[in-house]
Write an enzyme that holds these catalytic residues in place. Structure first.
Site, PDB file in Angstrom:
ATOM      1  N   LYS A 112      24.270  -4.896   8.892  1.00 17.18           N
ATOM      2  CA  LYS A 112      25.641  -5.389   9.037  1.00 17.18           C
ATOM      3  C   LYS A 112      26.522  -4.903   7.898  1.00 17.18           C
ATOM      4  CE  LYS A 112      25.150  -9.536  11.863  1.00 17.18           C
ATOM      5  NZ  LYS A 112      25.449 -10.953  11.979  1.00 17.18           N
ATOM      6  N   LYS A 194      19.956  -2.079  19.622  1.00 12.06           N
ATOM      7  CA  LYS A 194      19.999  -3.431  20.203  1.00 12.06           C
ATOM      8  C   LYS A 194      21.388  -3.727  20.778  1.00 12.06           C
ATOM      9  CE  LYS A 194      20.915  -6.837  17.672  1.00 12.06           C
ATOM     10  NZ  LYS A 194      21.102  -7.892  16.680  1.00 12.06           N
ATOM     11  N   LYS A 197      26.998  -7.957  19.878  1.00 11.95           N
ATOM     12  CA  LYS A 197      28.370  -8.418  20.106  1.00 11.95           C
ATOM     13  C   LYS A 197      29.380  -7.613  19.315  1.00 11.95           C
ATOM     14  CE  LYS A 197      27.160 -13.287  20.079  1.00 11.95           C
ATOM     15  NZ  LYS A 197      26.740 -13.911  18.855  1.00 11.95           N
TER      16      LYS A 197
HETATM   17  P1  TYM Z   1      23.576 -14.390  17.459  1.00 10.74           P
HETATM   18  O1  TYM Z   1      24.826 -15.162  17.688  1.00 10.74           O
HETATM   19  O2  TYM Z   1      23.679 -12.990  16.981  1.00 10.74           O
HETATM   20  O3  TYM Z   1      22.709 -14.359  18.766  1.00 10.74           O
HETATM   21  C1  TYM Z   1      22.367 -15.525  19.499  1.00 10.74           C
HETATM   22  C2  TYM Z   1      20.965 -15.380  20.078  1.00 10.74           C
HETATM   23  O4  TYM Z   1      20.903 -14.221  20.910  1.00 10.74           O
HETATM   24  C3  TYM Z   1      19.792 -13.417  20.527  1.00 10.74           C
HETATM   25  N1  TYM Z   1      20.132 -11.998  20.753  1.00 10.74           N
HETATM   26  C4  TYM Z   1      19.427 -11.178  21.527  1.00 10.74           C
HETATM   27  N2  TYM Z   1      18.322 -11.356  22.268  1.00 10.74           N
HETATM   28  C5  TYM Z   1      17.867 -10.293  22.981  1.00 10.74           C
HETATM   29  N3  TYM Z   1      18.467  -9.075  22.975  1.00 10.74           N
HETATM   30  C6  TYM Z   1      19.579  -8.849  22.245  1.00 10.74           C
HETATM   31  N4  TYM Z   1      20.150  -7.659  22.265  1.00 10.74           N
HETATM   32  C7  TYM Z   1      20.110  -9.929  21.486  1.00 10.74           C
HETATM   33  N5  TYM Z   1      21.186 -10.048  20.672  1.00 10.74           N
HETATM   34  C8  TYM Z   1      21.185 -11.326  20.238  1.00 10.74           C
HETATM   35  C9  TYM Z   1      19.596 -13.710  19.044  1.00 10.74           C
HETATM   36  O5  TYM Z   1      18.294 -13.385  18.617  1.00 10.74           O
HETATM   37  C10 TYM Z   1      19.894 -15.181  18.978  1.00 10.74           C
HETATM   38  O6  TYM Z   1      18.750 -15.937  19.301  1.00 10.74           O
HETATM   39  N6  TYM Z   1      21.796 -15.955  13.075  1.00 10.74           N
HETATM   40  C11 TYM Z   1      21.902 -16.309  14.460  1.00 10.74           C
HETATM   41  C12 TYM Z   1      22.578 -17.638  14.696  1.00 10.74           C
HETATM   42  C13 TYM Z   1      21.995 -18.788  13.954  1.00 10.74           C
HETATM   43  C14 TYM Z   1      20.766 -19.428  14.231  1.00 10.74           C
HETATM   44  C15 TYM Z   1      20.691 -20.513  13.303  1.00 10.74           C
HETATM   45  C16 TYM Z   1      19.740 -19.207  15.134  1.00 10.74           C
HETATM   46  C17 TYM Z   1      22.591 -19.458  12.938  1.00 10.74           C
HETATM   47  N7  TYM Z   1      21.799 -20.501  12.554  1.00 10.74           N
HETATM   48  C18 TYM Z   1      19.588 -21.370  13.292  1.00 10.74           C
HETATM   49  C19 TYM Z   1      18.651 -20.071  15.107  1.00 10.74           C
HETATM   50  C20 TYM Z   1      18.577 -21.121  14.199  1.00 10.74           C
HETATM   51  C21 TYM Z   1      22.752 -15.242  15.167  1.00 10.74           C
HETATM   52  O7  TYM Z   1      23.556 -14.584  14.580  1.00 10.74           O
HETATM   53  O8  TYM Z   1      22.610 -15.221  16.495  1.00 10.74           O
END
Ligand code: TYM
Length: 327
Positions: A112, A194, A197
């Site tokens: 990032k 991957k 967003k």
């Molecule tokens: P975020 O918002 O990037 O993504 C949310 C969830 O989607 C999954 N994900 C994917 N799964 C499969 N293929 C992909 N291309 C893909 N892109 C995203 C992510 O693995 C995630 O499960 N850091 C986290 C948010 C967070 C969090 C937490 C998660 C903050 N606190 C506590 C669990 C527990 C994040 O940025 O997710």
């Protein structure tokens, strides 16, 4: 007693089928068997610059999408991170026990920060401490996430262990729960990356709110290879990704899918995949439209969620502070 499950998602950009297949779909399915808390992590979102009005609108949009996907506020707690200030407070405390070296190993920060055109904030570097706070505040046992978050959950576990050894048994050690299918959906334009967003290329991701024609266009333009055979093969990332998406939406076995497309061409697969995705998202999109007709209703659900999350978080933070001689 059901196990406590906690997960979070950022209210940034457009929620795509990677988020849906890697996380949201499983959260919905897990509601029966776990004691669930789902969090819209707006404090994580501000680790990169956000327009305040857009952030506010995206937070509500994401709540609508999660509810439309099947998160049931009677069975699960759904809330916004910044509504429960204990998250930020515990993150500060954890900052003070997490060694710099652990943070420096985080691959997501490296990726990032390399992409970030404007300044790279301390918050972006420190992101995993806030994530550890999210998880540890609720005595979380399992964290259902996609593959890319595994390292952060492992850091959370290490942090809990370190705190416990310094100050006595306080935190539960969480485990990541990564789905077998859909944990890493790749970009349609570049299947070696991957689906993300923050990627702006028009043909990169299928968003949950994309209309049918847009989905058809994106799938038909997806990058594949010059071979012909349609089969699951990690060495052929384009076709493998399309088949994985097909499998995740239909729930069919690899053999069934390969048999269906035996002797057929890529365009047959793409046409069929587009319809599978459109049909898979149709009920979510319909429910989303009716839910968002009542924005005050969504706000009330989020407020109720924060009211239910807060006492759990407050109790844990109180225990942590007492252990450390604070307050
Ligand atoms: P975020 O918002 O990037 O993504 C949310 C969830 O989607 C999954 N994900 C994917 N799964 C499969 N293929 C992909 N291309 C893909 N892109 C995203 C992510 O693995 C995630 O499960 N850091 C986290 C948010 C967070 C969090 C937490 C998660 C903050 N606190 C506590 C669990 C527990 C994040 O940025 O997710």
């Amino acid at each position: 007693m059901k196990k406590r499950s906690f997960s979070g998602i950022q209210p940034t950009g457009n929620i795509h089928i990677g988020n849906y297949l890697g996380a949201i779909k499983y959260w919905v399915a897990m509601q029966e068997n776990y004691d669930n808390i789902f969090c819209i992590v707006d404090l994580h979102a501000i680790t990169v610059p956000q327009d305040p009005q857009v952030l506010k609108a995206k937070t509500r949009e994401l709540a609508g999408l999660l509810l439309a996907s099947g998160i049931d506020q009677r069975r699960s707690i759904l809330f916004v991170q910044s509504h429960v200030h204990e998250h930020a407070e515990l993150a500060w405390i954890l900052n003070c026990i997490i060694p710099m070296g652990w943070m420096q190993r985080m691959t997501q920060f490296k990726e990032k920060s390399a992409k970030q055109k404007q300044l790279v904030s301390v918050g972006l570097f420190d992101y995993p401490a806030l994530m550890a706070a999210d998880i540890l505040l609720y005595r979380t046992e399992v964290v259902p996430v996609g593959e890319d978050q595994k390292q952060h959950v492992e850091l959370t576990r290490d942090t809990a262990q370190r705190f416990n050894s310094l100050y006595g048994e306080t935190f539960v050690l969480p485990e990541p729960l990564i789905p077998e299918i859909g944990a890493r959906i790749m970009g349609l334009d570049d299947p070696t990356k991957k689906m993300s967003k923050s990627e702006n290329a028009p043909n990169h991701a299928i968003n949950l709110l994309d209309p049918p024609d847009v989905i058809r266009g994106k799938v038909m333009r997806a990058t594949t290879d010059s071979l012909k055979e349609i089969r699951f093969d990690e060495n052929r990332p384009g076709i493998n990704n399309l088949l994985t998406i097909y499998q995740a939406f239909t729930g069919e076995s690899r053999e069934t899918i390969e048999a269906r497309f035996a002797g057929k061409g890529y365009s047959d697969l793409k046409k069929s995949l587009a319809e599978v995705v459109i049909e898979g998202l149709r009920p979510v999109q319909e429910r989303y439209r009716s839910l968002t007709a009542d924005p005050a209703g969504i706000d009330a659900i989020l407020e109720d969620g924060a009211n239910r999350a807060r006492p759990i978080a407050r109790k844990m933070l109180g225990e942590v502070k007492a252990r450390m001689g604070l307050g």
